[in-house]
Design an enzyme around this catalytic site. Structure first.
Site, PDB file in Angstrom:
ATOM      1  N   HIS A  20       0.837  -1.198   0.000  1.00 22.40           N
ATOM      2  CA  HIS A  20       0.000   0.000   0.000  1.00 22.40           C
ATOM      3  C   HIS A  20       0.873   1.249   0.000  1.00 22.40           C
ATOM      4  O   HIS A  20       2.046   1.199   0.380  1.00 22.40           O
ATOM      5  CB  HIS A  20      -0.920   0.009   1.227  1.00 22.40           C
ATOM      6  CG  HIS A  20      -0.146  -0.054   2.502  1.00 22.40           C
ATOM      7  ND1 HIS A  20       0.522   1.040   3.009  1.00 22.40           N
ATOM      8  CD2 HIS A  20       0.114  -1.078   3.337  1.00 22.40           C
ATOM      9  CE1 HIS A  20       1.140   0.684   4.118  1.00 22.40           C
ATOM     10  NE2 HIS A  20       0.926  -0.593   4.343  1.00 22.40           N
ATOM     11  N   ASP A  74       4.057  -4.596   3.712  1.00 24.38           N
ATOM     12  CA  ASP A  74       5.501  -4.893   3.745  1.00 24.38           C
ATOM     13  C   ASP A  74       5.756  -6.322   4.208  1.00 24.38           C
ATOM     14  O   ASP A  74       6.651  -6.989   3.718  1.00 24.38           O
ATOM     15  CB  ASP A  74       6.257  -3.873   4.616  1.00 24.38           C
ATOM     16  CG  ASP A  74       5.778  -3.831   6.055  1.00 24.38           C
ATOM     17  OD1 ASP A  74       4.738  -4.446   6.370  1.00 24.38           O
ATOM     18  OD2 ASP A  74       6.448  -3.175   6.887  1.00 24.38           O
TER      19      ASP A  74
END
Ligand SMILES: *[C@@H]1O[C@H](CO)[C@@H](O)[C@H](O)[C@H]1NC(C)=O
Ligand SMILES: *[C@@H]1O[C@H](CO)[C@@H](O)[C@H](O)[C@H]1NC(C)=O
Ligand SMILES: *[C@@H]1O[C@H](CO)[C@@H](O)[C@H](O)[C@H]1NC(C)=O
Length: 501
Positions: A120, A402
């Site tokens: 994102h 991540d």
């Protein structure tokens, strides 16, 4: 049989809980993947400790030149890891034109499919530093405010019309774009939206305009789109898609919901994965407590803020300070003083060293092999179906975190790759040789850079052949076999269950 399975399940649960109690205390970053979504603590980046000196010192530390160098440049990149340099790469501030190598192949190759995994975009912190003012960031999209993008206002109006989209589970109840005048915790910012408008634009240039990946009458079956259940991942995916396929027909969009941040779907039961993650967390903890300068820094910051050191650490100050840094907001001050650049340098340097030790000790690598197998397996299966002539799902998009991308980089051997920045993109391309239609190839790109021959499955290939791309078979063999042989196993199930029981 049933009883035995229950017993194993209970054992696994107990192990998980024991490890949770440790990790909750010490390692907010490495929460067990299965719990990450629930606790909201899973997106603590490895590089986000950027502290900015309050006041006039700031511009010196962040020269205009430094700010521009988002893509590493071998000529100007500092020889020793530099915290501010790394921080700027991590922020991924829009406005810098990058060279992107997506879609580059010799003329006699035809692009068959593209598989994109994104992190994102820029988001508001997940944590607040106790007793300090939250960074003042406006998450209402405003085309007149920088950073902006020519498509931003059209994007907003298109998103407001999206009620016809098919979205699985809880996704349908999420907002399709950010909208709070004081950002909510973890909310995608305008910077994050612009980052993915830029990603989508790059993919559109290369894959649609140049290679015509999708037919003009594309429909639902040509796309595969999966997102975790956070508004920032759904919105990031929609943003990229909008920029990739401007004004797409909402009725053709079908979004799958993924509850697991490692996208393990129906194959999440893997005790050894949790075991390696737990060992990695122990390593991380012991490495941290050995760093006395780091401990002193936390104590000092806790004094500034006026809370016990433990409480400050638990609030994960890095996450919030990163946001200050990326948005050019001065670090928080209290009546006791300010958090400053020296704090930053110590914590940041520690993180760089920690990444190095993490790589050497290989515990994270073993975790990563098990964590990412289901997703890579799915990708390989899709590529094989397309290589066999199917035209479905030629563009696959996974909108993730991540903690999704980082283990994939590790598992496929991209040891030099940086920790996933905001709006990072990892792309797998499938190609066919037009002169010999039975021959298929893959390319791997990270943030636009061709890293195909840095992967463990193609590293040797380059040296021993003069083919410009990596044969698909190498990737298939890696995912179906080599991933387990590194763990002395022959299957995912064996590798997941070998030593614990
Ligand atoms: C950062 O903020 C300062 C003032 O707070 C401003 O002078 C400077 O131009 C800003 N830098 C960037 C890169 O936006
Ligand atoms: C991997 O893919 C195969 C299909 O080729 C499937 O049968 C198997 O269940 C998958 N395994 C995992 C762990 O995802
Ligand atoms: C695999 O086996 C070798 C030799 O027995 C051992 O050195 C290595 O640590 C094992 N690897 C794993 C992941 O268990």
């Amino acid at each position: 049989m049933l009883l035995r399975n229950r017993f194993l399940l209970l054992l696994a649960l107990a192990a998980l809980l024991a490890f949770l109690s440790i990790s909750l205390q010490f390692f907010s970053r490495w929460l067990p993947v299965s719990m990450q979504l629930k606790t909201q603590s899973h997106v603590l980046p490895g590089f986000p400790m950027r502290l900015i000196p309050a006041g006039p010192g700031r511009e010196d530390s962040l020269s205009a030149k430094n700010r521009k160098r988002i893509m590493p440049d071998p000529l100007t990149e500092p020889s020793a890891p530099d915290p501010l340099y790394e921080a700027n790469l991590y922020c991924n501030t829009p406005g810098i034109k990058e060279r992107s190598m997506e879609g580059h192949a010799p003329h006699n190759f035809k692009l068959l499919s593209v598989h994109v995994m994104i992190r994102h975009g820029d988001r508001y912190p997940l944590y607040a530093i106790p007793k300090t003012k939250r960074p003042d960031i406006d998450c209402v999209l405003e085309p007149g405010r920088n950073p902006s993008h020519p498509s931003l206002s059209h994007f907003i109006s298109h998103m407001t019309k999206g009620s016809e989209a098919q979205m699985e589970g809880s996704l349908i109840s999420l907002p399709r774009f950010p909208s709070h005048s004081l950002c909510e915790m973890g909310e995608l910012t305008q910077t994050g939206v612009v980052q993915h408008l830029l990603n989508g634009q790059i993919l559109r240039e290369h894959y649609l305009k140049k290679h015509r990946l999708l037919p003009s009458d594309w429909n639902t079956k040509h796309l595969y789109f999966e997102s975790t259940g956070k508004s920032r991942t759904l919105q990031s995916g929609l943003t990229l898609l909008y920029s990739f396929l401007p004004d797409f027909d909402w009725k053709k969009i079908n979004i799958k919901h993924q509850w697991s941040s490692i996208f393990c779907s129906g194959h999440c039961d893997c005790p050894m994965r949790n075991h390696y993650l737990e060992e990695e967390q122990r390593r991380q903890y012991s490495y941290r407590v050995r760093n006395t300068q780091l401990e002193k820094t936390y104590i000092n910051m806790a004094k500034v803020v006026g809370v016990p050191t433990r409480q400050l650490r638990a609030s994960n100050p890095i996450d919030s300070l990163l946001c200050h840094f990326c948005h050019n907001i001065t670090f928080p001050c209290t009546k006791n003083g300010c958090i400053d650049i020296e704090h930053f340098k110590v914590i940041k340097s520690h993180q760089i060293e920690d990444e190095r030790e993490r790589h050497e000790k290989q515990l994270y690598y073993k975790y990563a092999l098990l964590a990412t197998h289901p997703l890579l397996n799915q990708t390989v299966n899709r590529m094989q179906r397309i290589a066999a002539g199917k035209k479905d799902e030629v563009f696959a998009l996974y909108s993730a975190h991540d903690v999704t991308l980082s283990p994939i980089l590790s598992a496929i051997g991209l040891t030099e790759a940086r920790f996933p920045r905001f709006a990072a993109r990892l792309v797998f391309e499938l190609w066919q040789n037009s002169d010999n239609k039975n021959k298929h190839y893959v390319r791997v790109l990270y943030n636009g850079e061709d890293v195909t021959f840095q992967t463990s499955f193609c590293r040797e290939h380059e040296r021993h052949s003069n083919q410009p791309l990596c044969p698909l078979g190498k990737f298939v063999n890696f995912v179906k076999k080599e991933m387990f042989s590194s763990l002395n196993s022959t299957s995912y199930y064996d590798a997941c269950h070998q030593r614990l029981f």
